[in-house]
Scaffold this active site. Sequence first.
Site, PDB file in Angstrom:
ATOM      1  N   ARG A 111      54.568 -58.593 -30.264  1.00  0.00           N
ATOM      2  CA  ARG A 111      55.392 -57.515 -30.766  1.00  0.00           C
ATOM      3  C   ARG A 111      56.084 -56.841 -29.602  1.00  0.00           C
ATOM      4  O   ARG A 111      55.425 -56.362 -28.684  1.00  0.00           O
ATOM      5  CB  ARG A 111      54.470 -56.529 -31.492  1.00  0.00           C
ATOM      6  N   ASP A 117      43.770 -56.669 -26.662  1.00  0.00           N
ATOM      7  CA  ASP A 117      43.243 -56.144 -25.392  1.00  0.00           C
ATOM      8  C   ASP A 117      41.724 -55.970 -25.456  1.00  0.00           C
ATOM      9  O   ASP A 117      41.015 -56.268 -24.498  1.00  0.00           O
ATOM     10  CB  ASP A 117      43.900 -54.794 -25.060  1.00  0.00           C
ATOM     11  N   THR A 157      61.038 -52.346 -29.591  1.00  0.00           N
ATOM     12  CA  THR A 157      61.618 -52.475 -30.947  1.00  0.00           C
ATOM     13  C   THR A 157      60.547 -52.641 -32.021  1.00  0.00           C
ATOM     14  O   THR A 157      60.822 -52.459 -33.201  1.00  0.00           O
ATOM     15  CB  THR A 157      62.530 -53.710 -31.021  1.00  0.00           C
ATOM     16  N   ASP A 204      43.947 -51.693 -29.514  1.00  0.00           N
ATOM     17  CA  ASP A 204      44.665 -52.978 -29.518  1.00  0.00           C
ATOM     18  C   ASP A 204      43.633 -54.112 -29.602  1.00  0.00           C
ATOM     19  O   ASP A 204      42.856 -54.335 -28.657  1.00  0.00           O
ATOM     20  CB  ASP A 204      45.496 -53.090 -28.231  1.00  0.00           C
TER      21      ASP A 204
HETATM   22  C1  PRP Z   1      49.288 -57.282 -32.533  1.00  0.00           C
HETATM   23  C2  PRP Z   1      48.433 -57.813 -33.663  1.00  0.00           C
HETATM   24  C3  PRP Z   1      49.434 -58.371 -34.634  1.00  0.00           C
HETATM   25  C4  PRP Z   1      50.627 -57.482 -34.429  1.00  0.00           C
HETATM   26  C5  PRP Z   1      50.651 -56.498 -35.557  1.00  0.00           C
HETATM   27  O1  PRP Z   1      49.628 -58.312 -31.679  1.00  0.00           O
HETATM   28  O2  PRP Z   1      47.476 -58.727 -33.283  1.00  0.00           O
HETATM   29  O3  PRP Z   1      49.772 -59.736 -34.370  1.00  0.00           O
HETATM   30  O4  PRP Z   1      50.442 -56.775 -33.196  1.00  0.00           O
HETATM   31  O5  PRP Z   1      51.758 -55.702 -35.469  1.00  0.00           O
HETATM   32  P1  PRP Z   1      52.917 -55.713 -36.548  1.00  0.00           P
HETATM   33  O6  PRP Z   1      52.261 -55.708 -37.878  1.00  0.00           O
HETATM   34  O7  PRP Z   1      53.643 -54.421 -36.252  1.00  0.00           O
HETATM   35  O8  PRP Z   1      53.783 -56.908 -36.323  1.00  0.00           O
HETATM   36  P2  PRP Z   1      50.386 -58.054 -30.288  1.00  0.00           P
HETATM   37  O9  PRP Z   1      51.864 -58.083 -30.483  1.00  0.00           O
HETATM   38  O10 PRP Z   1      49.831 -56.818 -29.657  1.00  0.00           O
HETATM   39  O11 PRP Z   1      50.051 -59.323 -29.466  1.00  0.00           O
HETATM   40  P3  PRP Z   1      48.632 -59.812 -28.911  1.00  0.00           P
HETATM   41  O12 PRP Z   1      47.820 -60.222 -30.104  1.00  0.00           O
HETATM   42  O13 PRP Z   1      49.031 -60.969 -28.068  1.00  0.00           O
HETATM   43  O14 PRP Z   1      47.989 -58.700 -28.144  1.00  0.00           O
END
Ligand code: PRP
Length: 207
Positions: free
Chosen positions: A103, A202, A107, A199
């Site tokens: 994500r 993380d 944005t 997160d």
């Molecule tokens: C997080 C989570 C989802 C997403 C959810 O991933 O694991 O995939 O955000 O957010 P959304 O519903 O607003 O799209 P992240 O982008 O942090 O990546 P990561 O899993 O690699 O840490």
Amino acid sequence: MSNIFESTHPLVKHKLTRMRDKATKPKKFRELVRELGALLTYEATADLATRPVRIQTPMAETSGEDLKEKIGLVPILRAGLGMVEGVWELMPSAEVWHIGLYRDERTLKPVAYYNRLPVAPTVAVCLILDPMLATGGSAVATVDILKKWGVAKVKFVGLIAAPEGIERLHSAHPDVPIHIAAIDDRLNEDGFILPGLGDAGDRQFGT
Ligand code: PRP
């Protein structure tokens, strides 16, 4: 809204509470993600189709049921990875197809970076695994990918969701059941779920 299933199971509630606690360290956190992935999948797969089979027990011949459809597990990288192991133990014959999305911090839109799906679908049912449903952008993008691939049935299995994410996924794909351990209060201005658990990526990977 139909097709939204928030778990009411005491074990799920107990384990989710341990996950939310900021004192929970990565090793324990990973264990909880794995266990909750399995518990939620147990609930999400209650309507899978079966076909009759004849088998021989040590005592007699009898009828039984086998899973009828080929199942695909689709973890959204990175955080969904932690859910795979527990689910795979329940369904060892499932295929695992990874989808890489992150994500964009500014944005909040999903950016695709990994997809090695073959041209034709190899599974009939896909379970998308991702602990977090925040804005819903990543889940909607993944369902888009899987439907375009030609998968007949898609389900989302997550751990926590914001109402905003539920609404977005449900409006974009009302046919996709959403199985979740808990629906939280809201998103904050940075797109994080409140009260949430921080997160999930993380906290699993210690980053
Ligand atoms: C997080 C989570 C989802 C997403 C959810 O991933 O694991 O995939 O955000 O957010 P959304 O519903 O607003 O799209 P992240 O982008 O942090 O990546 P990561 O899993 O690699 O840490």
